[in-house]
Design an enzyme around this catalytic site. Structure first.
Site, PDB file in Angstrom:
ATOM      1  N   CYS A 126       0.736  -0.831   0.051  1.00 32.34           N
ATOM      2  CA  CYS A 126       0.273   0.161   0.052  1.00 32.34           C
ATOM      3  C   CYS A 126       1.198   1.681   0.186  1.00 32.34           C
ATOM      4  O   CYS A 126       0.435   2.633  -0.818  1.00 32.34           O
ATOM      5  CB  CYS A 126      -1.096   0.370   1.049  1.00 32.34           C
ATOM      6  SG  CYS A 126       0.152  -0.659   2.662  1.00 32.34           S
ATOM      7  N   HIS A 235      -2.567   6.196   4.878  1.00 34.29           N
ATOM      8  CA  HIS A 235      -1.167   6.658   4.775  1.00 34.29           C
ATOM      9  C   HIS A 235      -1.157   8.001   4.673  1.00 34.29           C
ATOM     10  O   HIS A 235      -1.571   8.646   3.398  1.00 34.29           O
ATOM     11  CB  HIS A 235      -0.798   5.677   4.265  1.00 34.29           C
ATOM     12  CG  HIS A 235      -0.571   3.613   5.218  1.00 34.29           C
ATOM     13  ND1 HIS A 235      -1.450   3.260   6.117  1.00 34.29           N
ATOM     14  CD2 HIS A 235      -0.339   2.424   4.132  1.00 34.29           C
ATOM     15  CE1 HIS A 235      -0.901   2.211   6.447  1.00 34.29           C
ATOM     16  NE2 HIS A 235      -0.474   2.164   5.535  1.00 34.29           N
TER      17      HIS A 235
HETATM   18  C1  2RA Z   1       0.631  -2.167   6.777  1.00 30.05           C
HETATM   19  N1  2RA Z   1       2.129  -1.850   4.742  1.00 30.05           N
HETATM   20  O1  2RA Z   1       0.947  -0.838   6.548  1.00 30.05           O
HETATM   21  C2  2RA Z   1       1.896  -2.151   5.282  1.00 30.05           C
HETATM   22  C3  2RA Z   1       0.128  -3.915   4.893  1.00 30.05           C
HETATM   23  N2  2RA Z   1      -0.268  -3.283   4.689  1.00 30.05           N
HETATM   24  O2  2RA Z   1       1.523  -2.782   7.822  1.00 30.05           O
END
Ligand code: 2RA
EC number: 1.2.1.11
Length: 330
Positions: A126, A235
């Protein structure tokens, strides 16, 4: 199109079903797959209930496509079995991403590498997807030299248990299974996934390797620090980019604004910039705080936010499936 969703009861699996529905993917038969303990339970899709089946039952039903979000171990064992039965697998785990003969795809960047012989296709991590959506158009124009990424990652990236830990800590309920080595509420953990021998986490190594494969360019350097923060919407990434060539800031913003799937939110005088609280549930990659690095020439700072469950996972996987169908590759 007969399509299997493997890991249908997980956070990403549930978003995959939602995205398939929202984008009206041509599903004629849905085959939800989950662990043995979930077999027989139901999932909702397009207003109907579908019974969860076992992995072998799903394989025997010969779906054209199987979208996996069930972890690397499950994918390593079962993706080849689906492929042998003629199914094209799109896998969201890290199992196949860096395999030389497997394609690692962000459709807006490199869907063209796909052929009808690709029976196991890897969906990138991601935090990688949102990063390359911004790096790629700038690399094409100005040629990357060095990239420094610091991430601020949502607990949804870890899964439901992490969300439960955060929500329990917020209300002072200590009687909850701890997914992280420390409290996550009122905290920031400089650890996403486990540490490798070189003191980088697996998440950081994914960020350092995957973009070069997706962009088919290993002429630039990239280093990363991945941090888990008490956020649920998506994120965030602070990115410092040094180019081989000089750039014009207005042109950078124009290039990004004209990049499909990218939205520029950059008006700091009015406090306009991307934030995870407002990216949740959206498919775009939001970029802002676009400014020169005043400490050295040919270098840019910017801030990237995206919903890690959507463009960071489910939507990107469904877009790969859409490309396969649109180009008669399944
Ligand atoms: C996380 N990118 O954010 C990794 C797996 N989804 O933990």
């Amino acid at each position: 199109m007969k399509i299997a969703v493997v890991g249908a009861t997980g956070m990403v699996g549930q978003v995959m079903l939602k995205v398939l529905e929202e984008r009206n993917f041509p599903v004629t038969e849905l085959i939800p797959v989950a662990s043995e303990k979930s077999v027989g339970k139901k999932v909702s899709f397009k207003g109907s209930e579908f019974e969860i089946v076992s992995m072998q039952t799903a394989i025997d039903m010969k779906p054209q496509i199987a979208i996996f979000s069930a972890g690397g171990t499950t994918s390593l064992e079962f993706a080849p079995k689906f492929a042998e039965a003629g199914t094209t697998v799109i896998d969201n785990s890290s199992a196949w991403r860096m395999e030389p003969d497997k394609k690692l795809v962000v459709p807006e960047i490199n869907a063209g590498v796909l052929t009808n012989s690709d029976k196991i296709i890897a969906n990138p991590n991601c935090s990688t997807i949102q990063l390359v959506m911004v790096l790629h158009p700038l690399n094409t124009k100005y040629d990357l030299k060095r990239v420094i990424v610091s991430t601020y990652q949502s607990v949804t990236g870890t899964g439901k248990n992490a969300v439960d830990q955060l929500n329990a800590e917020i209300v002072g309920n200590e009687d909850v299974a701890k997914v992280y080595p420390y409290e996550i509420f009122k905290n920031a953990l400089p650890q996403c996934d486990v540490f490798s021998d070189d003191d980088y986490t697996k998440e950081e190594l994914k960020l350092m390797k995957e973009p070069k494969k997706i962009m088919d360019d290993d002429t630039f350097n990239l280093t990363a620090t991945a941090v888990r923060v008490p956020v649920q919407g998506g994120h965030s990434e602070s990115v410092n980019i040094e180019f081989e060539n000089e750039f014009d800031l207005d042109e950078v913003k124009k290039i990004l604004a004209e990049t499909p799937g990218v939205v520029v939110m950059d008006d700091v005088k009015n406090n306009i910039y991307p934030m995870p609280l407002y990216s949740e549930g959206k498919d775009e990659v939001f970029v802002g705080r676009i400014r020169r690095d005043l400490s050295q020439p040919k270098t840019l700072n910017l801030w990237i936010v995206a919903d890690n469950l959507r463009k960071g996972a489910a939507t990107n996987a469904v877009q790969i499936a859409e490309y396969l169908v649109a180009n008669q590759l399944v």
